[in-house]
Motif scaffolding. Sequence first.
Motif, mmCIF file in Angstrom:
data_model
loop_
_atom_site.group_PDB
_atom_site.id
_atom_site.type_symbol
_atom_site.label_atom_id
_atom_site.label_comp_id
_atom_site.label_asym_id
_atom_site.label_seq_id
_atom_site.Cartn_x
_atom_site.Cartn_y
_atom_site.Cartn_z
ATOM 1 N N MET A 1 102.475 -35.010 -14.168
ATOM 2 C CA MET A 1 102.892 -33.898 -14.864
ATOM 3 C C MET A 1 103.201 -34.391 -16.221
ATOM 4 S SD MET A 1 104.798 -31.144 -14.220
ATOM 5 C CE MET A 1 105.031 -30.895 -12.598
ATOM 6 N N LEU A 2 103.038 -33.478 -17.267
ATOM 7 C CA LEU A 2 103.012 -33.548 -18.688
ATOM 8 C C LEU A 2 104.366 -32.733 -19.194
ATOM 9 C CD1 LEU A 2 99.605 -32.966 -17.993
ATOM 10 C CD2 LEU A 2 99.949 -34.072 -20.460
ATOM 11 N N ALA A 3 105.109 -33.126 -20.002
ATOM 12 C CA ALA A 3 106.086 -32.467 -20.559
ATOM 13 C C ALA A 3 105.709 -32.292 -22.110
ATOM 14 C CB ALA A 3 107.520 -33.081 -20.513
ATOM 15 N N PHE A 4 105.790 -31.106 -22.468
ATOM 16 C CA PHE A 4 105.299 -30.588 -23.871
ATOM 17 C C PHE A 4 106.848 -30.146 -24.571
ATOM 18 C CE2 PHE A 4 101.576 -30.142 -21.479
ATOM 19 C CZ PHE A 4 100.626 -30.543 -22.343
ATOM 20 N N MET A 5 107.431 -31.136 -25.343
ATOM 21 C CA MET A 5 108.815 -31.091 -25.765
ATOM 22 C C MET A 5 108.741 -30.427 -27.504
ATOM 23 S SD MET A 5 110.131 -34.198 -23.960
ATOM 24 C CE MET A 5 109.580 -35.513 -25.011
ATOM 25 N N ASP A 6 109.890 -29.834 -27.804
ATOM 26 C CA ASP A 6 110.209 -29.368 -29.136
ATOM 27 C C ASP A 6 111.611 -29.269 -29.395
ATOM 28 O OD1 ASP A 6 109.678 -28.762 -31.792
ATOM 29 O OD2 ASP A 6 108.167 -26.916 -31.174
ATOM 30 N N VAL A 7 111.841 -29.316 -30.556
ATOM 31 C CA VAL A 7 113.591 -29.087 -30.855
ATOM 32 C C VAL A 7 113.580 -28.225 -32.135
ATOM 33 C CG1 VAL A 7 115.565 -30.442 -31.849
ATOM 34 C CG2 VAL A 7 113.955 -31.594 -30.154
ATOM 35 N N CYS A 8 114.464 -27.265 -31.919
ATOM 36 C CA CYS A 8 114.746 -26.317 -33.021
ATOM 37 C C CYS A 8 116.190 -26.364 -33.414
ATOM 38 C CB CYS A 8 114.613 -24.958 -32.546
ATOM 39 S SG CYS A 8 114.735 -23.962 -33.880
ATOM 40 N N TYR A 9 116.705 -26.647 -34.668
ATOM 41 C CA TYR A 9 117.909 -26.973 -35.033
ATOM 42 C C TYR A 9 118.629 -25.357 -35.685
ATOM 43 C CZ TYR A 9 116.332 -31.559 -35.270
ATOM 44 O OH TYR A 9 115.859 -32.640 -34.788
ATOM 45 N N HIS A 10 119.895 -25.315 -35.311
ATOM 46 C CA HIS A 10 120.735 -24.156 -35.326
ATOM 47 C C HIS A 10 122.152 -24.735 -35.827
ATOM 48 C CE1 HIS A 10 118.103 -22.097 -32.558
ATOM 49 N NE2 HIS A 10 118.096 -22.956 -31.949
ATOM 50 N N ASP A 11 122.429 -24.343 -37.131
ATOM 51 C CA ASP A 11 123.759 -24.683 -37.855
ATOM 52 C C ASP A 11 123.561 -26.073 -37.610
ATOM 53 O OD1 ASP A 11 124.239 -21.913 -38.309
ATOM 54 O OD2 ASP A 11 124.741 -21.563 -36.617
ATOM 55 N N SER A 12 124.733 -26.726 -36.860
ATOM 56 C CA SER A 12 124.836 -27.957 -36.865
ATOM 57 C C SER A 12 124.267 -28.777 -35.593
ATOM 58 C CB SER A 12 126.492 -28.510 -37.075
ATOM 59 O OG SER A 12 127.131 -27.835 -36.037
ATOM 60 N N GLY A 13 123.931 -27.765 -34.786
ATOM 61 C CA GLY A 13 123.499 -28.196 -33.397
ATOM 62 C C GLY A 13 121.839 -27.978 -33.257
ATOM 63 N N ALA A 14 121.439 -28.035 -31.871
ATOM 64 C CA ALA A 14 119.852 -27.890 -31.949
ATOM 65 C C ALA A 14 119.756 -27.670 -30.306
ATOM 66 C CB ALA A 14 119.268 -29.452 -31.986
ATOM 67 N N ARG A 15 118.558 -26.912 -30.087
ATOM 68 C CA ARG A 15 118.133 -26.917 -28.651
ATOM 69 C C ARG A 15 116.798 -27.603 -28.471
ATOM 70 N NH1 ARG A 15 117.581 -21.346 -25.236
ATOM 71 N NH2 ARG A 15 119.632 -22.118 -24.812
ATOM 72 N N ALA A 16 116.747 -28.501 -27.533
ATOM 73 C CA ALA A 16 115.621 -29.306 -27.237
ATOM 74 C C ALA A 16 114.860 -28.666 -26.099
ATOM 75 C CB ALA A 16 115.983 -30.722 -27.010
ATOM 76 N N ALA A 17 113.681 -28.466 -25.910
ATOM 77 C CA ALA A 17 113.171 -27.649 -24.932
ATOM 78 C C ALA A 17 111.774 -28.331 -24.400
ATOM 79 C CB ALA A 17 112.929 -26.221 -25.373
ATOM 80 N N ALA A 18 111.492 -28.309 -23.161
ATOM 81 C CA ALA A 18 110.412 -28.582 -22.659
ATOM 82 C C ALA A 18 109.741 -27.745 -21.455
ATOM 83 C CB ALA A 18 110.416 -29.872 -21.887
ATOM 84 N N VAL A 19 108.347 -27.514 -21.693
ATOM 85 C CA VAL A 19 107.566 -27.078 -20.604
ATOM 86 C C VAL A 19 106.933 -27.957 -19.942
ATOM 87 C CG1 VAL A 19 107.697 -24.527 -21.752
ATOM 88 C CG2 VAL A 19 105.799 -26.205 -22.411
ATOM 89 N N LEU A 20 106.828 -28.137 -18.718
ATOM 90 C CA LEU A 20 106.058 -28.657 -17.918
ATOM 91 C C LEU A 20 104.929 -28.087 -17.100
ATOM 92 C CD1 LEU A 20 109.398 -30.042 -15.849
ATOM 93 C CD2 LEU A 20 108.022 -31.107 -17.888
ATOM 94 N N ALA A 21 103.790 -29.050 -17.018
ATOM 95 C CA ALA A 21 102.390 -28.568 -16.593
ATOM 96 C C ALA A 21 101.778 -29.558 -15.907
ATOM 97 C CB ALA A 21 101.767 -27.999 -17.847
#
Length: 184
Positions: A1-21
Motif C-alpha cells: 500500500m502506498l500513501a500519497f500525501m499533501d498539505v494545504c495551509y488555511h489561515d493559521s491551520g492546515a489540512r493534511a490529506a492522503a490517498v491510498l493506492a
Amino acid sequence: MLAFMDVCYHDSGARAAAVLAEHWLSATACAQQWVDIEQVAAYQPGAFYLRELPCLLALIQALPKMPDVLVIDGYVWLDGRQRPGLGAHLHQALAGKIPVVGIAKTAFEGADHCSLIKPVLRASSMRPLYVSCVDCDLQETAAWVQQMHGPHRIPALLKQADTLSRTPWPHAATDLQGSQDGTV
C-alpha cells in the motif's frame, strides 16, 4: 500500500490529506484520509519541514494501517551532500521504519545535477518532476513515477491528494478528522 500525501495551509491551520493506492500504477485511490490541524507553525525560510512535518505525522497517525511507502510532495534530499529535505526528516521521525519518496514539482538549486535526485519527464511535458527517496532504489522509484497513471505531468494520484488537501475544511471544531474507504 502506498500513501500519497499533501498539505494545504488555511489561515493559521492546515489540512493534511492522503490517498491510498495498492500500486504505483493504480488509476484511482482505494481509500483516502485527512486531518485538519487548527494551528500550525509559522513558515521559516530554510526550515519548511518544521511547519509541514507535524501535519504529516498527524495524518500518518490517523491512517488505519501504516502503508508500505509514503510519498510526499517535496524532496527527501536537497543536494548531493545528503542535506535533508522534508522526506528525510519524516523518515527520521518514523525511526527509519518506512521508505519515503519525494516527488517535487519545482527544481531546487542543484537538483538537476545531484545523484540523489532524479528528474523525470512525464507525458509530453518538458518540465520534469524531481524524485528523491530513502530506503528504496532511486532508479526503480523514478521509473514507477514516470509510469504512473495520468495523461499529464502530475500523476493522477498526486493530483487527487492535492485536491483533497485543498477541499474546504469543516467549520465545526469537532469535525477534525475524516476518512473514506472504497473507491474515490
